[in-house]
Write a protein that holds these residues in place. Structure first.
Motif, PDB file in Angstrom:
ATOM      1  N   PRO A  24      44.910  40.661  47.780  1.00 35.76           N
ATOM      2  CA  PRO A  24      43.929  41.642  48.262  1.00 35.76           C
ATOM      3  C   PRO A  24      42.531  41.350  47.723  1.00 35.76           C
ATOM      4  O   PRO A  24      42.368  40.657  46.718  1.00 35.76           O
ATOM      5  CB  PRO A  24      44.463  42.967  47.711  1.00 35.76           C
ATOM      6  CG  PRO A  24      45.244  42.581  46.509  1.00 35.76           C
ATOM      7  CD  PRO A  24      45.851  41.244  46.824  1.00 35.76           C
ATOM      8  N   GLN A  25      41.523  41.883  48.385  1.00 34.22           N
ATOM      9  CA  GLN A  25      40.136  41.736  47.931  1.00 34.22           C
ATOM     10  C   GLN A  25      39.795  42.746  46.842  1.00 34.22           C
ATOM     11  O   GLN A  25      38.714  42.705  46.278  1.00 34.22           O
ATOM     12  CB  GLN A  25      39.179  41.887  49.118  1.00 34.22           C
ATOM     13  CG  GLN A  25      39.310  40.765  50.133  1.00 34.22           C
ATOM     14  CD  GLN A  25      39.078  39.394  49.500  1.00 34.22           C
ATOM     15  OE1 GLN A  25      38.102  39.178  48.784  1.00 34.22           O
ATOM     16  NE2 GLN A  25      39.992  38.463  49.742  1.00 34.22           N
ATOM     17  N   THR A  26      40.708  43.659  46.554  1.00 34.82           N
ATOM     18  CA  THR A  26      40.505  44.649  45.503  1.00 34.82           C
ATOM     19  C   THR A  26      40.981  44.088  44.157  1.00 34.82           C
ATOM     20  O   THR A  26      41.502  42.979  44.081  1.00 34.82           O
ATOM     21  CB  THR A  26      41.305  45.926  45.814  1.00 34.82           C
ATOM     22  OG1 THR A  26      42.694  45.576  45.889  1.00 34.82           O
ATOM     23  CG2 THR A  26      40.882  46.540  47.131  1.00 34.82           C
ATOM     24  N   ASP A  27      40.819  44.868  43.094  1.00 33.88           N
ATOM     25  CA  ASP A  27      41.373  44.495  41.798  1.00 33.88           C
ATOM     26  C   ASP A  27      42.889  44.450  41.905  1.00 33.88           C
ATOM     27  O   ASP A  27      43.491  45.192  42.693  1.00 33.88           O
ATOM     28  CB  ASP A  27      40.971  45.522  40.733  1.00 33.88           C
ATOM     29  CG  ASP A  27      39.460  45.628  40.563  1.00 33.88           C
ATOM     30  OD1 ASP A  27      38.738  44.728  41.050  1.00 33.88           O
ATOM     31  OD2 ASP A  27      39.010  46.613  39.961  1.00 33.88           O
ATOM     32  N   PHE A  28      43.522  43.580  41.124  1.00 36.87           N
ATOM     33  CA  PHE A  28      44.983  43.481  41.201  1.00 36.87           C
ATOM     34  C   PHE A  28      45.565  43.038  39.875  1.00 36.87           C
ATOM     35  O   PHE A  28      44.866  42.547  38.989  1.00 36.87           O
ATOM     36  CB  PHE A  28      45.410  42.532  42.331  1.00 36.87           C
ATOM     37  CG  PHE A  28      45.063  41.094  42.103  1.00 36.87           C
ATOM     38  CD1 PHE A  28      45.945  40.241  41.451  1.00 36.87           C
ATOM     39  CD2 PHE A  28      43.858  40.586  42.552  1.00 36.87           C
ATOM     40  CE1 PHE A  28      45.625  38.910  41.243  1.00 36.87           C
ATOM     41  CE2 PHE A  28      43.532  39.255  42.347  1.00 36.87           C
ATOM     42  CZ  PHE A  28      44.420  38.413  41.692  1.00 36.87           C
ATOM     43  N   THR A  29      46.871  43.216  39.772  1.00 39.22           N
ATOM     44  CA  THR A  29      47.665  42.735  38.644  1.00 39.22           C
ATOM     45  C   THR A  29      48.704  41.769  39.189  1.00 39.22           C
ATOM     46  O   THR A  29      49.370  42.062  40.179  1.00 39.22           O
ATOM     47  CB  THR A  29      48.400  43.904  37.943  1.00 39.22           C
ATOM     48  OG1 THR A  29      47.446  44.821  37.428  1.00 39.22           O
ATOM     49  CG2 THR A  29      49.289  43.404  36.818  1.00 39.22           C
ATOM     50  N   VAL A  30      48.855  40.622  38.542  1.00 39.26           N
ATOM     51  CA  VAL A  30      49.929  39.703  38.891  1.00 39.26           C
ATOM     52  C   VAL A  30      50.756  39.462  37.632  1.00 39.26           C
ATOM     53  O   VAL A  30      50.214  39.278  36.545  1.00 39.26           O
ATOM     54  CB  VAL A  30      49.395  38.380  39.501  1.00 39.26           C
ATOM     55  CG1 VAL A  30      48.518  37.633  38.535  1.00 39.26           C
ATOM     56  CG2 VAL A  30      50.550  37.486  39.955  1.00 39.26           C
ATOM     57  N   ARG A  31      52.078  39.526  37.805  1.00 38.47           N
ATOM     58  CA  ARG A  31      53.011  39.283  36.699  1.00 38.47           C
ATOM     59  C   ARG A  31      54.007  38.221  37.137  1.00 38.47           C
ATOM     60  O   ARG A  31      54.535  38.275  38.239  1.00 38.47           O
ATOM     61  CB  ARG A  31      53.796  40.550  36.339  1.00 38.47           C
ATOM     62  CG  ARG A  31      53.000  41.629  35.711  1.00 38.47           C
ATOM     63  CD  ARG A  31      53.855  42.720  35.111  1.00 38.47           C
ATOM     64  NE  ARG A  31      54.897  43.215  35.989  1.00 38.47           N
ATOM     65  CZ  ARG A  31      55.450  44.411  35.877  1.00 38.47           C
ATOM     66  NH1 ARG A  31      55.068  45.236  34.923  1.00 38.47           N
ATOM     67  NH2 ARG A  31      56.397  44.794  36.693  1.00 38.47           N
TER      68      ARG A  31
END
Length: 199
Positions: free
Chosen positions: A66-73
């Motif tokens: 996404p173009q928004t803030d994100f979290t990846v784990r």
């Protein structure tokens, strides 16, 4: 000891026991875990990455970011081969990316790679170093990266490690494997992305 002080000591012991049970329950429920950027957007099995001797390999995922803030784990483990090696997450694209990696020897590193030149140019934000929260050998490690604009923060096994400016990068996620000796094999059990759709 008279009955009154004995009752008082028993009361204090019971109260401490109740507080301890409540604290353990709160910790186990995840109430103190760091916040995710939003609800789960996708989850996949990362699969295995085989790395040739003295080489680095990045598998770029096709999933939408996404173009928004994100979290990846990502959760992964060393399977076999060269222990002087590392595995982890990348964010960016083939020419310029941020990398966070851990080693089965208990080390970790964070760097930015710039491949716009004829040779790989790694600029280390954290040199390879030991850290007590990295699990060694064949144990699973979780790498957690939060991206907010041009800022990143990194956690290893839910423990805060680093945060800083990474500059604007292409929005792709990759899985990295690297060996500093013989070949190695790594297994990424899961990759998850969390983001706020309304952001």
């Amino acid at each position: 000891m008279t009955a009154a002080p004995r009752r008082w000591l028993i009361g204090v012991a019971v109260l401490l026991l109740i507080v301890m049970v409540l604290a353990i329950g709160a910790i186990a429920s995840g109430i103190f875990d760091p916040a995710l950027a939003g609800p789960l957007q996708w989850r996949l099995n990362g699969g295995q990455i085989a790395v040739a001797p003295q080489s680095r390999h990045v598998t770029w995922l096709e999933e939408e970011i996404p173009q928004t803030d994100f979290t990846v784990r990502a959760t992964g483990a060393f399977i076999r081969g060269e222990e002087d090696s590392g595995y982890g997450l990348t964010f960016g694209d083939e020419e310029n990316y941020l990398a966070v990696a851990v080693s089965p020897l208990g080390y970790l590193a964070i760097w930015q790679s710039d491949l716009n030149t004829s040779a790989i140019n790694d600029s280390y934000l954290l040199q390879w170093q030991t850290w007590p929260h990295v699990k060694g050998d064949h144990e699973l490690n979780e790498i957690w990266i939060d991206i907010a604009g041009d800022q990143a923060s990194v956690r290893i096994n839910r423990e805060w490690l680093w945060e800083g400016k990474i500059g604007r990068k292409s929005r792709r996620i990759g899985l990295l494997g690297e060996s500093f000796g013989e070949g190695a094999l790594f297994d990424f059990r899961s990759v998850e992305l969390f983001a706020d759709n309304n952001g």
